[in-house]
Design an enzyme around this catalytic site. Sequence first.
Site, PDB file in Angstrom:
ATOM      1  N   LYS A 131       9.597   4.348  -8.622  1.00 36.50           N
ATOM      2  CA  LYS A 131       9.577   5.745  -8.190  1.00 36.50           C
ATOM      3  C   LYS A 131       9.478   6.686  -9.387  1.00 36.50           C
ATOM      4  CE  LYS A 131      12.174   4.518  -4.033  1.00 36.50           C
ATOM      5  NZ  LYS A 131      13.530   4.253  -3.509  1.00 36.50           N
ATOM      6  N   THR A 160      11.118  -1.840   9.794  1.00 36.41           N
ATOM      7  CA  THR A 160      12.046  -0.730   9.997  1.00 36.41           C
ATOM      8  C   THR A 160      11.318   0.606   9.998  1.00 36.41           C
ATOM      9  OG1 THR A 160      13.741  -2.008   8.882  1.00 36.41           O
ATOM     10  CG2 THR A 160      14.142   0.347   9.103  1.00 36.41           C
ATOM     11  N   ASP A 219      13.344  -0.764  -8.379  1.00 36.03           N
ATOM     12  CA  ASP A 219      12.848   0.179  -7.367  1.00 36.03           C
ATOM     13  C   ASP A 219      12.853   1.607  -7.923  1.00 36.03           C
ATOM     14  OD1 ASP A 219      12.323   1.000  -4.437  1.00 36.03           O
ATOM     15  OD2 ASP A 219      14.174   2.080  -4.915  1.00 36.03           O
ATOM     16  N   GLY A 221      15.613   4.540   4.974  1.00 36.98           N
ATOM     17  CA  GLY A 221      15.998   4.416   6.375  1.00 36.98           C
ATOM     18  C   GLY A 221      14.830   4.695   7.295  1.00 36.98           C
ATOM     19  N   GLY A 238      12.500   9.014   0.103  1.00 37.02           N
ATOM     20  CA  GLY A 238      12.588   8.900   1.560  1.00 37.02           C
ATOM     21  C   GLY A 238      12.075  10.143   2.259  1.00 37.02           C
ATOM     22  N   ILE A 294      12.820  13.265   1.779  1.00 34.02           N
ATOM     23  CA  ILE A 294      12.791  14.508   0.988  1.00 34.02           C
ATOM     24  C   ILE A 294      11.343  14.846   0.632  1.00 34.02           C
ATOM     25  CG2 ILE A 294      13.675  15.683  -1.045  1.00 34.02           C
ATOM     26  CD1 ILE A 294      15.635  13.285  -1.377  1.00 34.02           C
ATOM     27  N   VAL A 344       8.700   8.095  -2.565  1.00 36.38           N
ATOM     28  CA  VAL A 344       9.811   8.526  -3.417  1.00 36.38           C
ATOM     29  C   VAL A 344      10.727   9.451  -2.620  1.00 36.38           C
ATOM     30  CG1 VAL A 344      10.495   9.672  -5.558  1.00 36.38           C
ATOM     31  CG2 VAL A 344       8.307   8.467  -5.449  1.00 36.38           C
ATOM     32  N   ALA A 349      -0.057  -3.017  13.933  1.00 36.30           N
ATOM     33  CA  ALA A 349      -0.292  -4.433  13.631  1.00 36.30           C
ATOM     34  C   ALA A 349       0.870  -5.037  12.860  1.00 36.30           C
ATOM     35  CB  ALA A 349      -1.575  -4.584  12.799  1.00 36.30           C
TER      36      ALA A 349
END
EC number: 1.1.1.3
Lengths: 432, 432
Positions: free
Chosen positions: B205, B13, B201, B302, B134, B136, B132, B43
């Site tokens: 972070k 993603t 998760d 995302g 995303g 931001i 950490v 790759a």
Amino acid sequence: MKTVNIGIIGFGTVGAGVAETILNNGKLIADRTGFMPVLKRVADLDITTDRGVVLPEGVLTTSSMEILDDPDIHIVVELIGGTTIAREFILRALQCGKSVVTANKALLATHGEELFRVASEHGCDIGFEASVGGGIPCIKALREGLVGNHIKTVLGILNGTCNYILTRMENEHADFADVLSAAQAAGYAEADPALDVDGIDTAHKAAVLASLAFGQWFQAKDVHVQGIRSVTVNDIDYAAEMGYRIKLLAIIKEINNRIELGVQPALVPANSLIGNVNGVFNAVWVQGDIVGNTMYYGRGAGRQATASAVIADIVDIGFNLLRNCTQRLPAFKTYKQYDGLMASEQIVSRYYIRLQIEDKPGVLAKVSGLLGTHGISIATVAQKELAMPAVPMIILTHKAPERSILDAMAAIGALPEVFEKPVLFRLEELEQ
Amino acid sequence: MKTVNIGIIGFGTVGAGVAETILNNGKLIADRTGFMPVLKRVADLDITTDRGVVLPEGVLTTSSMEILDDPDIHIVVELIGGTTIAREFILRALQCGKSVVTANKALLATHGEELFRVASEHGCDIGFEASVGGGIPCIKALREGLVGNHIKTVLGILNGTCNYILTRMENEHADFADVLSAAQAAGYAEADPALDVDGIDTAHKAAVLASLAFGQWFQAKDVHVQGIRSVTVNDIDYAAEMGYRIKLLAIIKEINNRIELGVQPALVPANSLIGNVNGVFNAVWVQGDIVGNTMYYGRGAGRQATASAVIADIVDIGFNLLRNCTQRLPAFKTYKQYDGLMASEQIVSRYYIRLQIEDKPGVLAKVSGLLGTHGISIATVAQKELAMPAVPMIILTHKAPERSILDAMAAIGALPEVFEKPVLFRLEELEQ
């Protein structure tokens, strides 16, 4: 330990905060960076007033030239403000090969392009994080953190005094004039509040943010400005009833290769993030094509918060000096041409309208008829019941061109049943 | 035009998002920086699945070695995740003199200190903005924007899945299990949700943020973790009645030279800024001694948002490569020793307690007596009226040591009139 020598011109509120932070947190900065920031000189015409910080012997001087001409000083911090002497000092520093840190948004919004060109010619850096948003690292976020993004929208609450006044008006149900007087008495507003409450300071900052966002230098004179003097406590209450708060917003948008650049009181959703930025705090809301919506929040002014941003610039430039890579981030250069600023026909927004109307049958029909004639669709309308001949009517519109709204307001204002000049604010919907 | 050649390992993603952004916004980045980012190689073991982005001929490969061993590739972007092969790839890249960009918080929270040491030895950079928050730019804010500040507190909403679940539970008045199922069906939660909903998760972070804030490397195992499975829709409703929202918070504090490092469901004021961070959005709230309170907000995960952060790192390192100043910001090194992590006795907070009690006289007296015995003062208590033998009792405490709260909970849980294990969450008051 390597050192970076700093000269501060201007020993006022922020200058004292920067000096204090260098003295207090110098070791922390050295631990993190590998070099020690050294406060070599502080110049001010007034060296007798107590600033609440004790400088080492021999640091304080009345002569800015002792900083500008001192070959041992690596970074000049300009904190005197204004657009005349400050410009000369900065140009001289750059011409002497010294990098500069400044918090001077008025100067950048007037002579920014010249300053960056001269900096580039002399291989020097200009740090200006403190010019917008006080201690919030929003310049860094925009220039570096979001460098991969086409910026679509920037909205800013950029003036702590205005936000403080609007917040107190809401919390205390108090009039603008009363809150302004109280703010002046408490030192939160200047004796001459025009720079703040008329939106001029916000316009300076908006010009800087727009230039960074869009890659074309904008000046304060490019910004359409409306201050907060026309906001009444009733407007704040009516907005609250409908789920909104009123903020003085810098509104910066790119649509179809045209730029909107304005400062206006605007309704924002009370449950939005920017709607919850209260008191002296500032926020910059940035929408990028990749990152989506982001926001940066903190104290927009004040001795310490602004010092935090100045120190960040000093450290950035310090790294560049020690690693021999000044101009690592190129000074601002225009890289894009837009089809100009948006005309009133091209600005499309929702609006808040407040009318003082005669309390008799048929007025709503006339008002809504005129709005309809101008192609403006009503989202909400509320007529307040008061035991007076003139009663307020509040209208929230759907999206419409500003030109149509202004024309409709002129027509509505001319109705015999409408007593005062209609009040008009923007309404900005912000999805999270 | 100078170029910087990029090899991406991992075409999932985020990898697809980074590739797409380089291809789509490459010219913009070149306009701003003076160099063009070039996507040299991508790759992945799976090169047949459609990722929604068309790569130039010859870019896609199944062999990571073609990236690691290619002398023309300047920056390796590691996006495969995990702590084994990713570590080997990064070490090999660094040993080959290539700088690295990674979004891999699990790896940093496990082997971060080793990776930064090797980077330093080989004069390479590691960019980890995407690890950490995303999109931001919170790592940059903490390392650079607030470099002059002693950091006192960091609070983070760092997991979009958890925040999405908690927001939907509130908005739809729905149970955790139902919302989790819906989130899984919609692709917002993994089939195995443990990494997210158990707080793991967030703990990764939190370890990264704490290390940057305090200058001592913390690992995931240092973080006290409680996930959101114990949060019921009733808790969310009770909290709302009292003016709070429940968020999964990373709680990072320095008090008296000891560090608190935890991940816990916590009540925050509903009208606070962090209380209005909803859905998949993340926020990092940072309090510095100079700057005061700041907050950074945006999409925490995302394809595109994370790509925005990866691109920022690529540009930062690109500048360093072209100006020959890699390691301009030194790789992480410990610069301070603390007196360890806070013990339970040293963590002082307000708390939310929910008990299921027998609906008969005298229970409140027993419960409040036990709280008093442990030195815990009650701020608010509410007993819900329900036509059931077991009724909920909600208590908000004043500040008390965690140890005392846990001891009191054990004693209260042992009362015959208390039916289930007491539910305990933090309550964090945040002034703006």
